[in-house]
Design an enzyme around this catalytic site. Structure first.
Site, mmCIF file in Angstrom:
data_model
loop_
_atom_site.group_PDB
_atom_site.id
_atom_site.type_symbol
_atom_site.label_atom_id
_atom_site.label_comp_id
_atom_site.label_asym_id
_atom_site.label_seq_id
_atom_site.Cartn_x
_atom_site.Cartn_y
_atom_site.Cartn_z
ATOM 1 N N ASN A 70 1.227 0.387 5.779
ATOM 2 C CA ASN A 70 1.807 -0.284 4.620
ATOM 3 C C ASN A 70 2.697 -1.397 5.141
ATOM 4 O OD1 ASN A 70 4.440 0.543 2.245
ATOM 5 N ND2 ASN A 70 2.954 -1.088 2.170
ATOM 6 N N GLY A 71 2.397 -2.618 4.726
ATOM 7 C CA GLY A 71 3.197 -3.748 5.178
ATOM 8 C C GLY A 71 2.307 -4.886 5.613
ATOM 9 N N CYS A 81 0.834 -1.195 0.000
ATOM 10 C CA CYS A 81 0.000 0.000 0.000
ATOM 11 C C CYS A 81 0.866 1.242 0.000
ATOM 12 C CB CYS A 81 -0.882 0.039 1.244
ATOM 13 S SG CYS A 81 -1.858 -1.445 1.463
ATOM 14 N N TYR A 95 10.640 -3.453 -8.758
ATOM 15 C CA TYR A 95 9.334 -3.255 -9.387
ATOM 16 C C TYR A 95 8.450 -2.202 -8.722
ATOM 17 C CZ TYR A 95 4.462 -4.183 -10.609
ATOM 18 O OH TYR A 95 3.161 -4.047 -10.995
ATOM 19 N N GLY A 120 -1.234 1.233 -4.927
ATOM 20 C CA GLY A 120 -2.522 0.638 -4.580
ATOM 21 C C GLY A 120 -3.650 1.273 -5.356
HETATM 22 P P1 AMP Z 1 3.126 -12.795 -14.310
HETATM 23 O O1 AMP Z 1 2.264 -12.754 -15.516
HETATM 24 O O2 AMP Z 1 2.362 -13.348 -13.131
HETATM 25 O O3 AMP Z 1 4.435 -13.493 -14.532
HETATM 26 O O4 AMP Z 1 3.435 -11.295 -13.917
HETATM 27 C C1 AMP Z 1 4.623 -10.674 -14.237
HETATM 28 C C2 AMP Z 1 4.391 -9.199 -14.363
HETATM 29 O O5 AMP Z 1 3.787 -8.686 -13.178
HETATM 30 C C3 AMP Z 1 5.685 -8.454 -14.590
HETATM 31 O O6 AMP Z 1 5.512 -7.717 -15.776
HETATM 32 C C4 AMP Z 1 5.828 -7.520 -13.394
HETATM 33 O O7 AMP Z 1 6.093 -6.202 -13.826
HETATM 34 C C5 AMP Z 1 4.501 -7.555 -12.691
HETATM 35 N N1 AMP Z 1 4.628 -7.760 -11.227
HETATM 36 C C6 AMP Z 1 5.635 -8.277 -10.533
HETATM 37 N N2 AMP Z 1 5.359 -8.310 -9.214
HETATM 38 C C7 AMP Z 1 4.131 -7.802 -9.056
HETATM 39 C C8 AMP Z 1 3.284 -7.550 -7.946
HETATM 40 N N3 AMP Z 1 3.658 -7.836 -6.692
HETATM 41 N N4 AMP Z 1 2.071 -7.010 -8.191
HETATM 42 C C9 AMP Z 1 1.676 -6.737 -9.450
HETATM 43 N N5 AMP Z 1 2.431 -6.936 -10.534
HETATM 44 C C10 AMP Z 1 3.641 -7.464 -10.361
#
Ligand code: AMP
Length: 472
Positions: free
Chosen positions: A111-112, A10, A251, A36
């Site tokens: 957040n956490g 968050c 990310y 978020g």
């Molecule tokens: P996936 O299709 O599940 O392999 O999602 C990978 C994509 O999700 C990558 O393009 C990342 O930029 C993004 N991503 C990585 N970690 C998260 C996260 N915690 N929440 C949302 N998106 C994420």
């Protein structure tokens, strides 16, 4: 009542002593929207009472009407943006949480994720506490309200010394604002000034928007109390080695923010340079998966000498909900967000850079999209190590069952995403690019080395790769 599975990455923001407190909090949340998108809220204090407005949806939608700010009067306010959740998308779970107790009113933004939340909650419920939400944050309020200590600060110390896990917190009472960060410092939190006002935010990009000056980060284990007489800093919690979350760099945080003493954009670019040293591919162009892969792809291009191109164009107006077509268009999800530039890709050997692979679905769709647009070769290169372990400290990574790299080899993943080659950044490379400084980092999602214990879970089944979706 069971707590929800951890999934609360968050953003929090607060301001003390400004005539436009709630309006500036709205702007601060706007800048933190990437942390978020599911729900948000603001609580303000007019010196006598707390006032709240919360809702499901984006900041601009929930606070889209100027009239709302008339109901949020006062010179202090805190706010919260909440990440998507499953099963708990209800208004009662939207923060800040606000309660009245024997000493007055208090609101909290968190957040956490607390790792011993369920145990404490069971104990509190056995003693008669009644919980209104399924959020671990509410536990802190209960501990604070039932503490035998006298001052608010002592009560808070009492509460925080009983919880373990990740927390960057903001509290607001009628007369004060308090910020706190867990001793490991998992999540970022920074302090700024705007004239005579104090500002606290998850990321420095929120200070930039309201033209506040960045003072410093709230330290791991620090509690900062802001009252009419100024700011006081305390370190009442047991000291430990800090380990901020390295995935914030990979990310989560915005590239224009400075967190944990470093600018996120520069770190991401360095991740890309390091990636080029580790996974040099013979190719014609390097393209990012926008937006998360852009700085790393620029670093990769610089280091490798391969031309950087925007081979995938992102539609920035995609909302969280859209009506899916029935049968006729497959993989609609990625298509609505990204479209390849055929003229750039046709006949080329392409390196695609993304920040991470979680389930593998995005990479698989993107590789197919780039190949369908005429690319001769598609090489997927990832600017972090394989995400093989779930996060218990507040990043929404799924359980092991859903993490493709938890149960598959590099070659199996490459075949699944249908790339000509696949490369991940090494753990050493990640640390080298981030630069360790005088602190370590939590990289449990890559290494499985968890800095603090978490509730035991049943062993997960392995992810089934060639499932229904894969067969499409
Ligand atoms: P996936 O299709 O599940 O392999 O999602 C990978 C994509 O999700 C990558 O393009 C990342 O930029 C993004 N991503 C990585 N970690 C998260 C996260 N915690 N929440 C949302 N998106 C994420």
């Amino acid at each position: 009542m069971k707590l929800n599975r951890p999934h609360e990455e968050c953003g929090i923001f607060g301001i003390y002593n400004h005539q436009e407190a709630s309006n500036l909090t709205y702007l601060g949340l706007y800048a933190l929207q990437h942390r978020g998108q599911e729900a948000c809220g603001i609580v303000s204090s007019d010196g006598h009472d707390l006032h709240a407005h919360k809702g499901m949806g984006l900041v601009a939608d929930v606070f889209g009407n100027q009239e709302i700010f008339k109901k949020l009067p006062g010179r202090s306010a805190i706010g919260h943006v909440r990440y998507s959740t499953t099963g708990s998308s209800v208004l009662k779970n939207v923060q800040p949480i606000m309660v009245n107790y024997s000493r007055g009113s208090i609101a909290v933004s968190h957040n956490g994720n607390l790792v011993n939340a369920q145990r404490i909650k069971d104990e509190l419920e056995a003693w008669g506490s009644i919980f209104q939400t399924t959020m671990d944050t509410e536990i802190i309020i209960h501990l604070l309200a039932t503490s035998k200590a006298n001052s608010l600060l002592d009560r808070l110390t009492d509460a925080l010394s009983q919880v373990t896990g990740a927390y960057s917190l903001l509290f607001l009472t009628e007369s004060r604002m308090i910020a706190a960060r867990d001793p490991q410092g998992f999540r970022p939190l920074c302090l700024g000034r705007l004239g005579s006002a104090y500002v606290v935010a998850s990321e420095s990009c929120a200070l930039d928007l309201i033209e506040a000056t960045f003072i410093r980060e709230i330290e791991p284990g620090e509690i900062v109390e802001i009252t009419a007489s100024g700011m006081t800093s305390y370190f009442p919690l047991k000291k430990t080695t800090p380990c901020p979350c390295i995935f914030e760099f990979v990310y989560f945080a915005r590239p224009d923010s400075c967190i944990f003493g470093k600018n996120v954009y520069s770190v991401r670019k360095e991740l890309g340079r390091q990636l080029a040293r580790e996974h040099r591919v013979e190719a014609d162009i390097v393209i990012p998966v926008p937006d998360s892969g852009v700085p790393a792809a620029m670093g990769y291009a610089e280091e490798s000498g391969i031309n950087f191109e925007l081979g995938l164009i992102r539609n920035h107006y995609v909302g969280r909900t859209f009506i899916e077509p029935q049968q006729s268009i497959r993989h609609f999800g990625v298509k609505i967000k990204l479209n390849p530039v055929r003229e750039l890709l046709e006949g080329k050997r392409v390196v695609v850079i993304d920040d991470s692979i979680v389930r593998g679905t995005t990479s698989r769709k993107i590789v197919k999209m780039v190949r369908n647009a005429g690319a001769r070769e598609v090489h997927m290169v990832i600017s972090s190590p394989p995400t093989s372990y779930p996060c218990y400290y507040g990043i929404d990574t799924p359980n092991r069952k859903e993490l493709i790299s938890a149960s598959h080899t590099l070659e199996e993943i490459r075949r699944y995403i249908t790339a000509d080659s696949l490369g991940y950044l090494s753990e050493e490379g990640l640390l080298k690019a981030v630069g360790t400084g005088n602190t370590g980092y939590c990289k449990a999602c890559f290494s499985g080395a968890y800095p603090i214990g978490f509730p035991s879970t049943k062993p997960d089944n392995q992810m089934e790769l060639f499932d229904k979706e894969a067969a499409q």
